[in-house]
Motif scaffolding. Structure first.
Motif, PDB file in Angstrom:
ATOM      1  N   MET A  88       0.859  -1.182   0.000  1.00 24.40           N
ATOM      2  CA  MET A  88       0.000   0.000   0.000  1.00 24.40           C
ATOM      3  C   MET A  88       0.897   1.234   0.000  1.00 24.40           C
ATOM      4  O   MET A  88       1.855   1.290   0.752  1.00 24.40           O
ATOM      5  N   PRO A  89       0.550   2.232  -0.822  1.00 22.59           N
ATOM      6  CA  PRO A  89       1.335   3.475  -0.837  1.00 22.59           C
ATOM      7  C   PRO A  89       1.232   4.198   0.509  1.00 22.59           C
ATOM      8  O   PRO A  89       0.361   3.914   1.312  1.00 22.59           O
ATOM      9  N   ALA A  90       2.104   5.146   0.720  1.00 26.05           N
ATOM     10  CA  ALA A  90       2.076   5.937   1.955  1.00 26.05           C
ATOM     11  C   ALA A  90       0.741   6.670   2.076  1.00 26.05           C
ATOM     12  O   ALA A  90       0.154   7.089   1.080  1.00 26.05           O
ATOM     13  N   VAL A  91       0.298   6.831   3.308  1.00 23.72           N
ATOM     14  CA  VAL A  91      -0.986   7.490   3.560  1.00 23.72           C
ATOM     15  C   VAL A  91      -0.979   8.913   3.016  1.00 23.72           C
ATOM     16  O   VAL A  91      -1.984   9.390   2.484  1.00 23.72           O
ATOM     17  N   ALA A  92       0.155   9.594   3.100  1.00 16.95           N
ATOM     18  CA  ALA A  92       0.237  10.972   2.579  1.00 16.95           C
ATOM     19  C   ALA A  92      -0.029  10.994   1.074  1.00 16.95           C
ATOM     20  O   ALA A  92      -0.732  11.876   0.578  1.00 16.95           O
ATOM     21  N   ALA A  93       0.501  10.026   0.352  1.00 16.29           N
ATOM     22  CA  ALA A  93       0.269   9.961  -1.094  1.00 16.29           C
ATOM     23  C   ALA A  93      -1.191   9.626  -1.395  1.00 16.29           C
ATOM     24  O   ALA A  93      -1.793  10.191  -2.309  1.00 16.29           O
ATOM     25  N   ILE A  94      -1.755   8.727  -0.618  1.00 10.98           N
ATOM     26  CA  ILE A  94      -3.174   8.376  -0.787  1.00 10.98           C
ATOM     27  C   ILE A  94      -4.030   9.602  -0.507  1.00 10.98           C
ATOM     28  O   ILE A  94      -4.989   9.883  -1.228  1.00 10.98           O
ATOM     29  N   TYR A  95      -3.685  10.339   0.537  1.00 16.26           N
ATOM     30  CA  TYR A  95      -4.423  11.549   0.901  1.00 16.26           C
ATOM     31  C   TYR A  95      -4.425  12.539  -0.264  1.00 16.26           C
ATOM     32  O   TYR A  95      -5.469  13.048  -0.652  1.00 16.26           O
ATOM     33  N   ARG A  96      -3.247  12.804  -0.812  1.00 16.30           N
ATOM     34  CA  ARG A  96      -3.160  13.771  -1.916  1.00 16.30           C
ATOM     35  C   ARG A  96      -3.957  13.301  -3.133  1.00 16.30           C
ATOM     36  O   ARG A  96      -4.630  14.098  -3.781  1.00 16.30           O
ATOM     37  N   GLU A  97      -3.889  12.030  -3.425  1.00 15.11           N
ATOM     38  CA  GLU A  97      -4.533  11.515  -4.634  1.00 15.11           C
ATOM     39  C   GLU A  97      -6.048  11.349  -4.488  1.00 15.11           C
ATOM     40  O   GLU A  97      -6.784  11.532  -5.437  1.00 15.11           O
ATOM     41  N   HIS A  98      -6.515  11.038  -3.284  1.00 12.42           N
ATOM     42  CA  HIS A  98      -7.928  10.676  -3.119  1.00 12.42           C
ATOM     43  C   HIS A  98      -8.720  11.624  -2.214  1.00 12.42           C
ATOM     44  O   HIS A  98      -9.878  11.359  -1.921  1.00 12.42           O
ATOM     45  N   TYR A  99      -8.112  12.725  -1.801  1.00 14.51           N
ATOM     46  CA  TYR A  99      -8.809  13.663  -0.919  1.00 14.51           C
ATOM     47  C   TYR A  99     -10.133  14.138  -1.542  1.00 14.51           C
ATOM     48  O   TYR A  99     -11.172  14.111  -0.883  1.00 14.51           O
ATOM     49  N   ASP A 100     -10.104  14.588  -2.793  1.00 14.72           N
ATOM     50  CA  ASP A 100     -11.316  15.107  -3.434  1.00 14.72           C
ATOM     51  C   ASP A 100     -12.413  14.047  -3.494  1.00 14.72           C
ATOM     52  O   ASP A 100     -13.588  14.343  -3.250  1.00 14.72           O
ATOM     53  N   PHE A 101     -12.047  12.818  -3.820  1.00 12.17           N
ATOM     54  CA  PHE A 101     -13.006  11.709  -3.883  1.00 12.17           C
ATOM     55  C   PHE A 101     -13.672  11.511  -2.524  1.00 12.17           C
ATOM     56  O   PHE A 101     -14.903  11.443  -2.421  1.00 12.17           O
ATOM     57  N   VAL A 102     -12.878  11.438  -1.472  1.00 13.07           N
ATOM     58  CA  VAL A 102     -13.417  11.220  -0.129  1.00 13.07           C
ATOM     59  C   VAL A 102     -14.259  12.417   0.308  1.00 13.07           C
ATOM     60  O   VAL A 102     -15.344  12.241   0.884  1.00 13.07           O
ATOM     61  N   TRP A 103     -13.805  13.629   0.001  1.00 11.20           N
ATOM     62  CA  TRP A 103     -14.567  14.825   0.379  1.00 11.20           C
ATOM     63  C   TRP A 103     -15.955  14.813  -0.269  1.00 11.20           C
ATOM     64  O   TRP A 103     -16.950  15.105   0.380  1.00 11.20           O
ATOM     65  N   ARG A 104     -16.006  14.470  -1.566  1.00  9.17           N
ATOM     66  CA  ARG A 104     -17.306  14.414  -2.248  1.00  9.17           C
ATOM     67  C   ARG A 104     -18.199  13.329  -1.646  1.00  9.17           C
ATOM     68  O   ARG A 104     -19.392  13.544  -1.440  1.00  9.17           O
ATOM     69  N   LEU A 105     -17.617  12.164  -1.367  1.00 10.98           N
ATOM     70  CA  LEU A 105     -18.402  11.083  -0.773  1.00 10.98           C
ATOM     71  C   LEU A 105     -18.997  11.513   0.561  1.00 10.98           C
ATOM     72  O   LEU A 105     -20.195  11.337   0.789  1.00 10.98           O
ATOM     73  N   ILE A 106     -18.165  12.053   1.417  1.00 15.22           N
ATOM     74  CA  ILE A 106     -18.633  12.454   2.748  1.00 15.22           C
ATOM     75  C   ILE A 106     -19.775  13.459   2.633  1.00 15.22           C
ATOM     76  O   ILE A 106     -20.797  13.340   3.305  1.00 15.22           O
ATOM     77  N   GLY A 107     -19.625  14.433   1.765  1.00 20.26           N
ATOM     78  CA  GLY A 107     -20.689  15.420   1.581  1.00 20.26           C
ATOM     79  C   GLY A 107     -21.966  14.806   1.042  1.00 20.26           C
ATOM     80  O   GLY A 107     -23.067  15.162   1.451  1.00 20.26           O
ATOM     81  N   ARG A 108     -21.822  13.855   0.142  1.00 21.21           N
ATOM     82  CA  ARG A 108     -23.001  13.225  -0.468  1.00 21.21           C
ATOM     83  C   ARG A 108     -23.632  12.166   0.417  1.00 21.21           C
ATOM     84  O   ARG A 108     -24.753  11.752   0.172  1.00 21.21           O
ATOM     85  N   PHE A 109     -22.922  11.744   1.441  1.00 23.37           N
ATOM     86  CA  PHE A 109     -23.470  10.767   2.366  1.00 23.37           C
ATOM     87  C   PHE A 109     -24.297  11.429   3.451  1.00 23.37           C
ATOM     88  O   PHE A 109     -24.725  10.787   4.390  1.00 23.37           O
ATOM     89  N   GLY A 110     -24.514  12.728   3.355  1.00 23.90           N
ATOM     90  CA  GLY A 110     -25.410  13.409   4.274  1.00 23.90           C
ATOM     91  C   GLY A 110     -24.762  13.981   5.518  1.00 23.90           C
ATOM     92  O   GLY A 110     -25.453  14.327   6.465  1.00 23.90           O
ATOM     93  N   VAL A 111     -23.442  14.100   5.528  1.00 28.38           N
ATOM     94  CA  VAL A 111     -22.768  14.723   6.669  1.00 28.38           C
ATOM     95  C   VAL A 111     -23.037  16.222   6.610  1.00 28.38           C
ATOM     96  O   VAL A 111     -22.930  16.825   5.534  1.00 28.38           O
ATOM     97  N   PRO A 112     -23.403  16.836   7.726  1.00 29.95           N
ATOM     98  CA  PRO A 112     -23.646  18.282   7.710  1.00 29.95           C
ATOM     99  C   PRO A 112     -22.425  19.035   7.182  1.00 29.95           C
ATOM    100  O   PRO A 112     -21.284  18.666   7.476  1.00 29.95           O
ATOM    101  N   THR A 113     -22.661  20.077   6.418  1.00 29.15           N
ATOM    102  CA  THR A 113     -21.598  20.832   5.761  1.00 29.15           C
ATOM    103  C   THR A 113     -20.518  21.272   6.735  1.00 29.15           C
ATOM    104  O   THR A 113     -19.335  21.191   6.426  1.00 29.15           O
ATOM    105  N   ARG A 114     -20.901  21.689   7.901  1.00 25.70           N
ATOM    106  CA  ARG A 114     -19.936  22.179   8.881  1.00 25.70           C
ATOM    107  C   ARG A 114     -18.998  21.089   9.374  1.00 25.70           C
ATOM    108  O   ARG A 114     -17.946  21.384   9.942  1.00 25.70           O
TER     109      ARG A 114
END
Length: 168
Positions: A1-27
């Motif tokens: 598995m690649p380093a977590v920092a590299a995963i973070y940089r590459e997949h941050y936008d994907f995870v951010w969109r998922l979290i927002g679309r899963f109904g987590v309050p914006t704040r």
């Protein structure tokens, strides 16, 4: 598995969109995204590197989002609208109403259909990857997405019918 920092940089936008679309309050979206990567970091040695990394992140994000939604239900919130008006108030109102219709339709869906729809139609994942993320067979993934789309179409049709009745 690649380093977590590299995963973070590459997949941050994907995870951010998922979290927002899963109904987590914006704040709380930024905190929830951070929690996803903290869990990934803590459990990186336990994780099976043979599967899809996006499927793994999806699973973690789904559990984190559920926790944040449950926490938000228990809290009492005061919402203050403090956004400046756009150039055309009528267009802004229509955009917000359309977003509310979609948000309400997604909230009314059972979680299985909602997750399949989010991954397929909003995230653009291929259906085999949707099936892998959800741990279901391919035909079930297609069926859930189709049912979610129909649910959304019915919600839009109801909204349009209400608008038509309101107009003189």
């Amino acid at each position: 598995m690649p380093a977590v920092a590299a995963i973070y940089r590459e997949h941050y936008d994907f995870v951010w969109r998922l979290i927002g679309r899963f109904g987590v309050p914006t704040r709380a979206v930024d905190d929830a995204v951070q929690d996803v990567f903290v869990v990934l970091h803590r459990r990186r040695h336990e994780l099976d590197a043979r599967g899809s990394l996006r499927a793994l992140l999806y699973g973690i994000a789904r559990r984190i989002a559920r926790t944040y939604r449950e926490r938000a239900r228990r809290e009492v919130e005061l919402v203050v609208a403090d956004e400046p008006a756009g150039p055309c108030p009528d267009e802004e109102l229509a955009r917000r109403q359309a977003a509310a219709v979609v948000r309400d339709a997604l909230d009314a869906m059972d979680e299985d259909k909602r997750m399949a729809f989010v991954l397929a139609d909003l995230e653009g994942l291929a259906m085999p990857e949707v099936a892998q993320c959800l741990g279901i067979n391919l035909n079930t993934a297609y069926s859930r997405v189709r049912a979610a789309r129909q649910h959304l179409q019915r919600a839009i049709a109801r909204h349009r019918a209400r608008d038509t009745r309101r107009q003189p």
